[in-house]
Design a protein around this motif. Structure first.
Motif, PDB file in Angstrom:
ATOM      1  N   MET A 130       2.948  10.575  -9.160  1.00 51.45           N
ATOM      2  CA  MET A 130       2.263  10.493 -10.428  1.00 51.45           C
ATOM      3  C   MET A 130       2.281  11.824 -11.194  1.00 51.45           C
ATOM      4  SD  MET A 130      -1.350   8.575 -10.790  1.00 51.45           S
ATOM      5  CE  MET A 130      -2.362   9.884 -10.163  1.00 51.45           C
ATOM      6  N   GLY A 131       1.988  12.882 -10.454  1.00 46.64           N
ATOM      7  CA  GLY A 131       1.901  14.173 -11.127  1.00 46.64           C
ATOM      8  C   GLY A 131       3.249  14.830 -11.372  1.00 46.64           C
ATOM      9  N   ILE A 144       1.299   7.082  -6.450  1.00 42.75           N
ATOM     10  CA  ILE A 144       0.319   8.163  -6.610  1.00 42.75           C
ATOM     11  C   ILE A 144       0.968   9.505  -6.311  1.00 42.75           C
ATOM     12  CG2 ILE A 144      -1.819   9.111  -5.668  1.00 42.75           C
ATOM     13  CD1 ILE A 144      -2.807   6.284  -5.318  1.00 42.75           C
ATOM     14  N   PHE A 145       1.791   9.515  -5.285  1.00 44.14           N
ATOM     15  CA  PHE A 145       2.466  10.744  -4.862  1.00 44.14           C
ATOM     16  C   PHE A 145       3.322  11.306  -5.983  1.00 44.14           C
ATOM     17  CE2 PHE A 145       5.932  12.957  -2.610  1.00 44.14           C
ATOM     18  CZ  PHE A 145       5.188  13.799  -1.812  1.00 44.14           C
ATOM     19  N   ALA A 198       5.222  16.298  -9.217  1.00 45.34           N
ATOM     20  CA  ALA A 198       5.294  17.597  -8.545  1.00 45.34           C
ATOM     21  C   ALA A 198       6.707  17.860  -8.037  1.00 45.34           C
ATOM     22  CB  ALA A 198       4.319  17.623  -7.381  1.00 45.34           C
ATOM     23  N   ARG A 199       7.138  19.134  -8.134  1.00 41.35           N
ATOM     24  CA  ARG A 199       8.442  19.494  -7.611  1.00 41.35           C
ATOM     25  C   ARG A 199       8.315  19.942  -6.166  1.00 41.35           C
ATOM     26  NH1 ARG A 199       9.515  23.915 -10.091  1.00 41.35           N
ATOM     27  NH2 ARG A 199       7.512  23.829 -11.173  1.00 41.35           N
ATOM     28  N   THR A 200       9.411  19.810  -5.430  1.00 41.55           N
ATOM     29  CA  THR A 200       9.390  20.189  -4.022  1.00 41.55           C
ATOM     30  C   THR A 200      10.120  21.510  -3.841  1.00 41.55           C
ATOM     31  OG1 THR A 200       9.534  17.857  -3.533  1.00 41.55           O
ATOM     32  CG2 THR A 200       9.886  19.352  -1.702  1.00 41.55           C
ATOM     33  N   ALA A 209       0.969   4.247  -2.576  1.00 43.04           N
ATOM     34  CA  ALA A 209       0.878   5.649  -2.164  1.00 43.04           C
ATOM     35  C   ALA A 209       2.007   6.452  -2.784  1.00 43.04           C
ATOM     36  CB  ALA A 209       0.926   5.740  -0.640  1.00 43.04           C
ATOM     37  N   TYR A 210       3.201   5.849  -2.808  1.00 45.73           N
ATOM     38  CA  TYR A 210       4.345   6.557  -3.364  1.00 45.73           C
ATOM     39  C   TYR A 210       4.145   6.809  -4.860  1.00 45.73           C
ATOM     40  CZ  TYR A 210       9.108   7.899  -4.409  1.00 45.73           C
ATOM     41  OH  TYR A 210      10.207   8.593  -4.830  1.00 45.73           O
ATOM     42  N   CYS A 253       0.838  -1.207   0.000  1.00 49.57           N
ATOM     43  CA  CYS A 253       0.000   0.000   0.000  1.00 49.57           C
ATOM     44  C   CYS A 253       0.870   1.252   0.000  1.00 49.57           C
ATOM     45  CB  CYS A 253      -0.912   0.005   1.224  1.00 49.57           C
ATOM     46  SG  CYS A 253      -2.115  -1.319   1.225  1.00 49.57           S
ATOM     47  N   LEU A 254       1.979   1.192   0.746  1.00 47.03           N
ATOM     48  CA  LEU A 254       2.895   2.339   0.786  1.00 47.03           C
ATOM     49  C   LEU A 254       3.469   2.595  -0.598  1.00 47.03           C
ATOM     50  CD1 LEU A 254       5.154   2.289   3.974  1.00 47.03           C
ATOM     51  CD2 LEU A 254       3.772   4.156   3.095  1.00 47.03           C
TER      52      LEU A 254
END
Lengths: 675, 297
Positions: free
Chosen positions: A562-563, A559-560, A565-567, A556-557, A552-553
């Motif tokens: 997926m987009g 999905i995280f 996104a930059r930090t 989650a990663y 599941c983790l």
């Protein structure tokens, strides 16, 4: 093949270590090394003996070390399976706390280490001895020795104004408890004239027929004795003051070993010294209820604390309550349901073992924070993860373990305890309610440790500027990591530990009493498939569940990410205004304020009666008052009179001289016999 | 296959039903048009691509959202959703409640690490709500466990289906429904987040994918809780043949979620102390239910 001689050797070594550390106490670092090496070797020997006892069978010394014939008491060291479990814990804690002490104790610069290491080593020696005698006389002796050594450790930091009263409370409470146990022992001794555990059992068996009231009295006295040591409320009122007062490494040693002896005492006494009768059921329920009271009051009060060590001590009270609940449940059901009784006793022992791991670890964490920041107040230091990552990670592991998060050891034993309260509730419904309290408090424990973690370790760094910004020394890191590894290991492979605990439980119960391990917990090496009377009742497969959780983790990663996104790092948003962090920091005491208000008065502050001073004695001792003062007053009165004659007129002085001369002449003449 | 069903239901049905509630209930009560039903998915996908702003120290803050998300999915794998739960043989109701707790821990850790006074306040409220709401769930599940003699969730569902309704189970179902609103963070109990008051509480510092994970986890959480209520306490349909038992379960879940949505729309938010007083009452009701179970009713 080892035998109990090795245990005696370990004890002798500890005493020798105590003597050596006393002599070389001036060399502060060397002293630490000597204590550690002593503890390490002793621990290895104790572990060898205990392991043999657990896997092969009881280990017994061939001849008694000494015999007190008048009291029918040989000092014979015996290590059976139950003792072995506790000895293994003691060995681990002994090594970890002495290693931790090496650097930690140096912060107490002006205190002689002759008051620390020798007592710590003797303390461990007495714990080991208590665990390996089967005789009431020596049991009580070593118990008392343990109390005295720990007392001196509690008052080690004597300049601290809290230290003295805390030590005094501890001293008085434990000695009242000691007197209780002594009275009970004397009653038993008058019955059979021997103090062996087996003889005590006979004596009580006789008394159950002739005088049930006496049996209740004896049991009550022993329960009070053990409850006081274990910190069960209301008898454990001394604990929240005494434990934080001791140096942290010693506090860790206390919660890891001494506190658990209260559980050991109950299990040992009620199974070895008490024949199976309705007394066991009654007192089992009483023990469980006492335990639940401690769980509730201890933990809720812990939630209100802002001092890290005090918070941990209140949790020690609460956690011991869990053990007592499980053990009491097991005892209460001994006559009713062998399967549930075995399960509950095993759960209690398992929780004891687990707690003896994460509780000292938490104290070591708090100690490390104290070492680095110099304060125990969580309002004054926080966010230490930034400077002490290893300590913080072990603190997270320990906190989650004590809160019972699946995958760590605390979960397994709590899970077993809840299972046993629910299935025990089929026989005695009161236990379901106790179980509900236990589950609720488990959430409170979590809340409280999130607060502990949130304030002290995670979050934004908040320490005074002079604090050195780096991890604590290696000798303080290693013990923490070692215990943390055990926490994880026991959590992931609980069934291996449970096999050994099952050996201990079935050994103290009558032979053939407990159902076979496989019929109770299933045959799988990875999953605990709990079944009672053939039907499945619960399941916990840590490996499978954790693998699924890891899956599941991973999801989650994915999905995280997926987009894509930059930090970016940004400052904290304070509604567009600029504030210093210290200005807006949320204080510890406001955290959970609403909840705490509901339970604000739950821990009654017991007014510790000030001893009325014996005024007459004080007067007698006050020499100033009845010797010096009256003499001074009399003298002054005379002087005043004399000074009145000094008027300053020469004629007066002449007159005095004439009168004086006349008097002198009269006196001389009368002495010569004339006139 | 059951893995796919449980995960799929939790991940897809959650946002979808949220969309339905927004369009068909909230918008209708407000007398307005409302967004399209799949709007929650649009929101999630948009958030996943947005910049991820970090205001606190990394490690905990970075992984807490994932842990919370994964914990809800793991709880979903332990929940009976019309069928025997895929991991039902490896974890019982206590394991289930603890996974729910892990998700809460994830939220709280996020709040604590952000260290903003708003997030700390929210984290504290989250803890308090958890403390006072979780006992209801546990007492209700224990009631079911007493009725069936096992703590495995599928056994409870099956046993309640076979034995039919009883006083204790009805009382437990009522108590659990009274707590449901708070368990899935809806008005009048969305006190920890309270957008209009403390601006999202623990999530105030979050943006982008972290916020998306939390939102998605909460959508899934609705399905998990509604499933527990539907499968264990309202067991009609559990014994049907394969497609129909899932259909019956879905129907029950949808009804529950719509009902929750309706309550959400027509209520103002309570203060935390009011909520606590309310939940002491609910706990009492749940305990009465358990008392009935203990005397066999």
């Amino acid at each position: 093949m080892v035998d109990a001689d090795l245990l005696i050797a370990a004890l002798v070594l500890l005493v020798a270590g105590a003597i050596i550390t006393t002599v070389i106490a001036r060399y502060r670092r060397l002293c630490g090394y000597v204590a550690f090496v002593t503890a390490l070797i002793a621990a290895i020997w104790v572990t060898m003996v205990a392991w043999q006892a657990l896997t092969v069978g009881p280990v017994q010394a061939r001849v008694p070390l000494l015999t007190i014939t008048e009291l029918g008491s040989p000092l014979l060291f015996v290590v059976d399976q139950l003792s072995a479990v506790f000895l293994l814990i003691t060995a681990l804690i002994m090594v970890c706390t002495t290693l931790f002490s090496m650097r930690y104790i140096l912060i107490y610069e002006r205190y002689s280490l002759a008051r620390y290491y020798p007592l710590l080593l003797l303390f461990f020696g007495s714990v080991i001895s208590v665990l390996s005698v089967h005789n009431m006389l020596f049991f009580l002796h070593f118990w008392e020795f343990m109390t005295l050594t720990s007392y001196v450790l509690v008052v080690f930091h004597w300049v601290n104004p809290d230290s003295g009263p805390a030590g005094l409370r501890y001293f008085i409470a434990t000695h009242v408890a000691m007197v209780c146990m002594l009275i009970a022992t004397i009653i038993v001794y008058r019955q059979v004239g021997s103090l062996e555990f087996a003889a005590v059992r006979e004596a009580i068996a006789e008394l159950t027929v002739t005088s049930p009231a006496t049996v209740h009295l004896i049991l009550a006295l022993f329960v009070v004795g053990f409850a006081t040591k274990a910190g069960i409320l209301p008898f454990g009122f001394w604990m929240p003051d005494a434990y934080p007062a001791a140096p942290t490494a010693a506090s860790a040693a206390f919660v890891g070993t001494m506190c658990k002896l209260g559980v050991y005492g109950i299990v040992r006494f009620f199974t070895t010294c008490l024949p199976l009768s309705h007394f066991v059921t009654t007192w089992g329920i009483i023990i469980a209820v006492l335990g639940t009271i401690s769980i509730f009051i201890g933990t809720i009060t812990a939630l209100q604390q802002t001092d890290s060590k005090r918070l941990l001590t209140f949790h020690a009270i609460g956690q011991t309550g869990y053990m007592w609940l499980a053990v009491g449940l097991g005892l209460a059901l001994l006559r009713i349901s062998p399967a549930v009784a075995t399960l509950a006793l095993l759960a209690g022992l398992f929780h004891t073992v687990n707690n003896a791991l994460f509780k000292p670890l938490l104290f070591l964490n708090a100690g490390a924070a104290l070492y680095r920041t110099g304060t125990r107040d969580m309002d004054k230091a926080g966010g230490l993860m930034a400077i002490m990552p290893v300590t913080a990670v072990t603190a997270i592991i320990a906190s989650l373990a004590i809160a019972g998060i699946p995958g760590l050891n605390g979960f397994v034993s709590k899970w077993l305890i809840f299972q046993s309260t629910v299935v025990g509730g089929f026989e005695l419904p009161v236990f379901v309610f106790l179980g509900i309290v236990a589950i609720f408090i488990s959430a409170v424990t979590l809340a409280s440790f999130l607060k502990f973690l949130g304030m002290l370790f995670v979050g934004r760094l908040h320490v005074s500027p002079e604090v050195e910004r780096r991890e604590v020394p290696l000798t303080m890191v290693i013990p923490q990591v070692t215990i943390a590894i055990f926490c994880v290991l026991f959590g992931v492979l609980p069934i291996l530990v449970m096999r050994h605990l099952y050996t201990a439980v079935s050994a103290i119960l009558p032979s053939g009493y407990s159902p076979a391990f496989a019929s109770l917990f299933g045959t799988s090496p990875l999953t605990v498939n709990l079944s009672l009377s053939g039907a499945p009742a619960g399941a916990w497969g840590p490996i499978v569940i954790l693998v699924a959780f890891a899956g599941c983790l991973a999801l989650a990663y994915l999905i995280f990410r997926m987009g894509g996104a930059r930090t970016r790092e940004v400052p904290m948003w304070l509604c567009g205004e600029e504030h210093d962090f210290a200005e807006v920091r949320y204080p510890v005491h406001s955290f959970l304020l609403t909840f705490n208000r509901y339970f604000a008065k739950i821990y009654p502050s017991i007014p510790f009666a000030q001893l009325a001073r014996p005024t007459a004695v004080l007067k007698l001792l006050d020499i100033d008052r009845w010797v010096y003062d009256p003499m001074f007053r009399a003298l002054r009165w005379i002087m005043r009179g004399m000074s009145a004659s000094h008027t300053g007129l020469p004629q007066f002085y002449m007159l005095w001289m004439i009168v004086g001369a006349a008097l002198a002449v009269i006196v001389l003449f009368s002495m010569a016999g004339g006139l | 296959m059951t893995f796919a069903i449980n995960i799929g239901l939790a991940l897809l049905l959650g946002p979808l039903l949220a969309g339905v509630v927004r369009k068909m209930i909230r918008a209708r009560v407000h007398s307005r048009q409302g967004p399209p039903i799949v709007q929650p998915f649009y929101d999630l996908f948009k958030l996943l691509g947005k910049e991820d702003l970090e205001s606190g120290p990394g490690l905990v803050l970075r992984y807490a959202p994932m842990v919370a998300f994964a914990a809800i999915l793991a709880a979903a794998l332990l929940t009976p959703m019309g069928l025997r739960p895929p991991l039902g043989g490896y974890g019982d109701m206590i394991v289930f409640t603890y996974f729910i707790t892990i998700a809460v821990v994830g939220v709280i850790m996020t709040g604590l690490t952000s260290a903003s006074p708003y997030s700390m306040l929210g984290a504290g409220r989250e803890i308090m709500m958890h403390l006072i709401v979780e006992p209801v769930l546990i007492i209700c599940l224990v009631t079911a466990a007493i009725k069936c003699g096992s703590l495995l969730m599928w056994d409870m569902a099956a046993s309640n289906y076979v034995n039919g309704p009883s006083i204790s189970m009805v009382v437990a179902a009522v108590a659990l429904f009274l707590a449901l609103q708070a368990q899935i963070g809806k008005l009048p109990f969305d006190i920890p987040e309270a957008e209009t008051e403390i601006m999202g509480g623990p999530f105030i510092e979050l943006s982008g994918p972290k916020l998306a994970l939390f939102q998605w986890a909460f959508f899934a959480r609705q399905i998990v809780y509604a499933s527990v209520l539907a499968a264990i306490f309202i067991p009609w349909g559990t014994g049907f043949a394969l497609p129909w038992n899932i259909a019956a379960h879905l129907l029950k879940v949808i009804v529950i979620i719509l009902l929750v949505g309706l309550i959400d729309v027509v209520n103002p938010r309570l203060r935390i102390d009011q909520a606590m007083t309310y939940f002491f009452g609910v706990i009492f009701v749940a305990l009465v239910g358990m008392g009935f179970a203990l005397i066999g009713a």
